[in-house]
Design a protein around this motif. Structure first.
Motif, PDB file in Angstrom:
ATOM      1  N   ASN A   1      -5.071   8.711  -2.980  1.00  0.00           N
ATOM      2  CA  ASN A   1      -5.209   7.615  -3.952  1.00  0.00           C
ATOM      3  C   ASN A   1      -5.972   8.084  -5.186  1.00  0.00           C
ATOM      4  O   ASN A   1      -5.604   7.764  -6.319  1.00  0.00           O
TER       5      ASN A   1
ATOM      6  N   HIS B   1      -9.771   2.459  -1.403  1.00  0.00           N
ATOM      7  CA  HIS B   1     -10.649   2.985  -0.338  1.00  0.00           C
ATOM      8  C   HIS B   1     -11.714   3.918  -0.933  1.00  0.00           C
ATOM      9  O   HIS B   1     -12.066   3.799  -2.090  1.00  0.00           O
TER      10      HIS B   1
ATOM     11  N   GLU C   1      -5.883   8.822   3.105  1.00  0.00           N
ATOM     12  CA  GLU C   1      -5.280   8.070   1.994  1.00  0.00           C
ATOM     13  C   GLU C   1      -6.244   7.983   0.811  1.00  0.00           C
ATOM     14  O   GLU C   1      -5.821   8.059  -0.345  1.00  0.00           O
TER      15      GLU C   1
ATOM     16  N   MET D   1      -3.122   0.708   0.869  1.00  0.00           N
ATOM     17  CA  MET D   1      -3.376  -0.373   1.802  1.00  0.00           C
ATOM     18  C   MET D   1      -3.141   0.141   3.206  1.00  0.00           C
ATOM     19  O   MET D   1      -2.259   0.924   3.445  1.00  0.00           O
ATOM     20  N   THR D   2      -3.924  -0.319   4.116  1.00  0.00           N
ATOM     21  CA  THR D   2      -3.710   0.174   5.459  1.00  0.00           C
ATOM     22  C   THR D   2      -4.020  -0.905   6.468  1.00  0.00           C
ATOM     23  O   THR D   2      -4.723  -1.846   6.197  1.00  0.00           O
TER      24      THR D   2
ATOM     25  N   HIS E   1      -2.661   2.685  -4.002  1.00  0.00           N
ATOM     26  CA  HIS E   1      -2.712   2.865  -2.542  1.00  0.00           C
ATOM     27  C   HIS E   1      -1.465   3.577  -2.045  1.00  0.00           C
ATOM     28  O   HIS E   1      -0.466   3.707  -2.763  1.00  0.00           O
ATOM     29  N   HIS E   2      -1.543   4.028  -0.795  1.00  0.00           N
ATOM     30  CA  HIS E   2      -0.371   4.570  -0.099  1.00  0.00           C
ATOM     31  C   HIS E   2      -0.266   3.878   1.246  1.00  0.00           C
ATOM     32  O   HIS E   2      -1.274   3.613   1.897  1.00  0.00           O
TER      33      HIS E   2
HETATM   34 ZN   LIG Z   1      -4.742   1.573   1.220  1.00  0.00          ZN
END
Ligand SMILES: [Zn+2]
Length: 326
Positions: A174, A155, A170, A1-2, A223-224
């Motif tokens: 992921n 993503h 990311e 998640m970003t 996610h990261h």
């Molecule tokens: Zn993400």
């Protein structure tokens, strides 16, 4: 998640190398021309090439450079001109970057008032009937070989997700972590499908929709994390699993319990509720892992370690097994 504002532009290879030993500086955050509040505690994140031991300063203050070359400057960035300097021997390489002030607030467009929250159907946009149910959840008493898990690498394609100090994406970490989870789940005996197994971007809502159409039992999005621009990632580093409804909660809690045990040095924030498109599935137990913070140099180094991917994958598989017995 970003956070979208973390979609940074990598500015690599600063200056032309007059000497082969000249260190290149890349800045992952803030991005060139970023508009940030006038007084801000944004931290500067980037990397310096590792072929030379240079001392790095940001706005005059010395900052630690990790073995990998990544740095997280603990000096707030100012609106206006900021300076990064690498000093080695008698040489100095300076890099200026400008942070602009945000635009003045625009008058609200009265014709485009947001929909009142009470009228918003959280499932409508997913194209999944609210009452869609096709199997008991959790799938108690079934063998792993009768349980189908969908693993979603967050993503992909032009959606990079967060960018780490070295300018790594990311979406790539992921995918690596998601593949490790797939392999471990298959080793245990589960049937597994992936939303993507390459650098493509399956549309966001198609991911939960396909989980519903394929009648999967569990959906796990990988996610990261990254911190908001005004918070120090070293202070907020944690691991968590997000969930958006009661159906996903037992799955998220079981997986998070094992991940937290495996990553004991990272603060455990447990399973948390958040309304996320991929988790709002009314038909499939769904959750979203935020394994670590990759805008922090320590988090970056660990998140790209294949041994860590395998440890997290094992934790996820144990969590899914626990969930089936609840
Ligand atoms: Zn993400």
């Amino acid at each position: 998640m970003t956070l979208r504002r973390f979609a940074c532009i990598l500015l690599a290879g600063v200056g032309t190398a007059a000497m082969s030993a000249e260190p290149a500086i890349s800045i992952a955050f803030p991005r060139a021309g970023a508009r940030l509040p006038a007084i801000t505690n944004v931290y500067c994140i980037g990397a310096v090439a590792t072929n030379i031991s240079a001392t790095l300063t940001v706005n005059g203050a010395t900052t630690d450079v990790y073995r990998t070359g990544a740095f997280l400057a603990m000096v707030p960035v100012r609106s206006g001109t900021n300076e990064i300097a690498a000093v080695w021997g008698t040489n100095v390489l300076k890099r200026m970057f400008t942070v602009a002030q945000p635009p003045p607030p625009q008058p609200t467009d009265k014709g485009a008032a947001p929909q009142p929250r009470s009228q918003h159907d959280p499932y409508k946009d997913l194209g999944i009937p609210t009452n869609a149910v096709f199997a008991a959840s959790p799938p108690r008493g079934r063998k792993p070989s009768d349980v189908l898990v969908m693993v979603d690498a967050g993503h992909g394609g032009s959606d990079t997700g967060t960018i780490s100090p070295h300018g790594w994406y990311e979406k790539d970490v992921n995918l690596m972590q998601a593949r490790a989870i797939r392999d471990e789940l298959r080793r245990v005996g589960f049937k597994v499908v992936m939303t993507r197994d390459d650098d493509s971007y399956p549309p966001l809502y198609s991911r939960p929709r396909n989980a519903w159409r394929m009648k999967v039992d569990a959906f796990i999005s990988v996610h990261h994390n990254a911190t908001a621009a005004d918070s120090n990632p070293r202070l907020v580093r944690h691991t968590t699993t997000y969930v958006s409804n009661a159906k996903g909660l037992p799955l998220a809690a079981a997986i998070q319990r094992h991940i937290a045990r495996e990553l004991g040095h990272i603060r455990d924030c447990g399973a948390q509720e958040k309304s996320l498109a991929v988790c709002r599935n009314p038909a499939v137990a769904s959750c979203l892992l935020e394994v670590d913070f990759i805008n922090l140099p320590e988090g970056e180094a660990e998140s790209w370690d294949p041994a860590r991917h395998r440890r997290v994958a094992k934790a996820v598989a144990l969590g899914v097994l626990d969930w089936m017995m609840e």
